[in-house]
Design a protein around this motif. Structure first.
Motif, PDB file in Angstrom:
ATOM      1  N   UNK A 106       0.833  -1.201   0.000  1.00  0.00           N
ATOM      2  CA  UNK A 106       0.000   0.000   0.000  1.00  0.00           C
ATOM      3  C   UNK A 106       0.871   1.257   0.000  1.00  0.00           C
ATOM      4  N   UNK A 107       1.947   1.226   0.787  1.00  0.00           N
ATOM      5  CA  UNK A 107       2.869   2.365   0.840  1.00  0.00           C
ATOM      6  C   UNK A 107       3.514   2.586  -0.521  1.00  0.00           C
ATOM      7  N   UNK A 108       3.960   1.487  -1.158  1.00  0.00           N
ATOM      8  CA  UNK A 108       4.568   1.589  -2.487  1.00  0.00           C
ATOM      9  C   UNK A 108       3.558   2.137  -3.501  1.00  0.00           C
ATOM     10  N   UNK A 109       2.328   1.708  -3.369  1.00  0.00           N
ATOM     11  CA  UNK A 109       1.285   2.177  -4.286  1.00  0.00           C
ATOM     12  C   UNK A 109       1.071   3.682  -4.145  1.00  0.00           C
ATOM     13  N   UNK A 110       1.043   4.171  -2.908  1.00  0.00           N
ATOM     14  CA  UNK A 110       0.880   5.604  -2.683  1.00  0.00           C
ATOM     15  C   UNK A 110       2.063   6.372  -3.262  1.00  0.00           C
ATOM     16  N   UNK A 111       3.285   5.861  -3.028  1.00  0.00           N
ATOM     17  CA  UNK A 111       4.474   6.513  -3.574  1.00  0.00           C
ATOM     18  C   UNK A 111       4.445   6.498  -5.105  1.00  0.00           C
ATOM     19  N   UNK A 112       4.063   5.366  -5.669  1.00  0.00           N
ATOM     20  CA  UNK A 112       3.977   5.250  -7.128  1.00  0.00           C
ATOM     21  C   UNK A 112       2.968   6.250  -7.682  1.00  0.00           C
ATOM     22  N   UNK A 113       1.830   6.384  -7.004  1.00  0.00           N
ATOM     23  CA  UNK A 113       0.795   7.307  -7.452  1.00  0.00           C
ATOM     24  C   UNK A 113       1.286   8.749  -7.401  1.00  0.00           C
ATOM     25  N   UNK A 114       2.027   9.082  -6.335  1.00  0.00           N
ATOM     26  CA  UNK A 114       2.578  10.431  -6.217  1.00  0.00           C
ATOM     27  C   UNK A 114       3.588  10.715  -7.326  1.00  0.00           C
ATOM     28  N   UNK A 115       4.460   9.731  -7.604  1.00  0.00           N
ATOM     29  CA  UNK A 115       5.457   9.889  -8.671  1.00  0.00           C
ATOM     30  C   UNK A 115       4.763  10.029 -10.021  1.00  0.00           C
ATOM     31  N   UNK A 116       3.722   9.202 -10.233  1.00  0.00           N
ATOM     32  CA  UNK A 116       2.952   9.274 -11.476  1.00  0.00           C
ATOM     33  C   UNK A 116       2.317  10.650 -11.627  1.00  0.00           C
ATOM     34  N   UNK A 117       1.762  11.166 -10.530  1.00  0.00           N
ATOM     35  CA  UNK A 117       1.146  12.486 -10.576  1.00  0.00           C
ATOM     36  C   UNK A 117       2.154  13.575 -10.869  1.00  0.00           C
TER      37      UNK A 117
END
Length: 209
Positions: A50-61
């Motif tokens: 879940x943490x990686x997903x949030x980080x990935x989403x932030x990087x994607x954004x």
């Protein structure tokens, strides 16, 4: 992805989001983020994932802002209504004439002046709330919209915490989309929340990632 755990479905969500961003669409992009992010978040069972997903989403954004951010922000900040204000005003005028009964369900194309149809290249109101009130009146519209909510709610077989949160996110995005588009007249829009509501009764997926 929620029911299979197959990573290709996970990637497909972000591919669709990229398409929405590149199209310059405002409300659909917001709705995609509002509904897809919590679904993917709850589909991931492990805390570190879940943490990686949030980080990935932030990087994607951030990447989206760096690459197409200026054009995207110009589009979002644009005050252009694409002629919707003219469509809305023409129907609102008839609402003042028939506030209690409306002009009849499905009759909104008949009350939009021809020159507005030519200017906007459409005869749809592009706001479900204005359309329903114009066709059914205030009282009839209230019954109609409450009925829509009850239909979705009645389809929820399972009502645990995750389902409630996801349903609220999806129905909120659907309600926002209905403000400026023809969601109830387009089966591909209205089927989304209903399909998910029915899907909550499926067997819970196994732990993913």
């Amino acid at each position: 992805y929620r029911h299979t755990g197959n990573i290709k479905y996970f990637a497909m969500v972000f591919f669709c989001l990229v398409c929405a961003i590149l199209s310059g669409s405002r409300m659909p992009t917001v709705c995609i983020v509002l509904s897809a992010f919590p679904i993917l978040f709850f589909s991931i069972k492990k805390f570190e994932s879940k943490v990686y997903f949030i980080l990935f989403s932030l990087i994607f954004g951030l990447l989206a802002l760096v690459t197409v951010g200026d054009q995207l922000m110009m589009r979002f900040e644009s005050q252009s209504s694409s002629g919707r204000d003219k469509l809305w005003d023409s129907v609102i005028m008839w609402i003042k004439f028939y506030p209690n009964t409306g002009v009849g369900y499905g009759h909104h194309p008949l009350i939009i002046p021809e020159y507005i149809k030519i200017f906007t290249k459409t005869q749809a109101v592009h706001s479900e709330y204005i359309r329903v009130v114009g066709e059914l009146g205030y009282f009839g519209a209230a019954i109609f919209l409450i009925g829509i909510v009850l239909v979705f709610n009645g389809a929820f077989i399972k009502k645990n915490f995750e389902d409630v949160v996801l349903v609220l996110c999806i129905l909120t995005s659907f309600a926002l989309f209905s403000y400026s588009d023809n969601t109830l007249l387009s089966s591909y829009c209205s089927i989304m929340p209903l399909a998910y509501a029915m899907g909550t009764g499926l067997k819970k997926a196994h732990s993913h990632v």
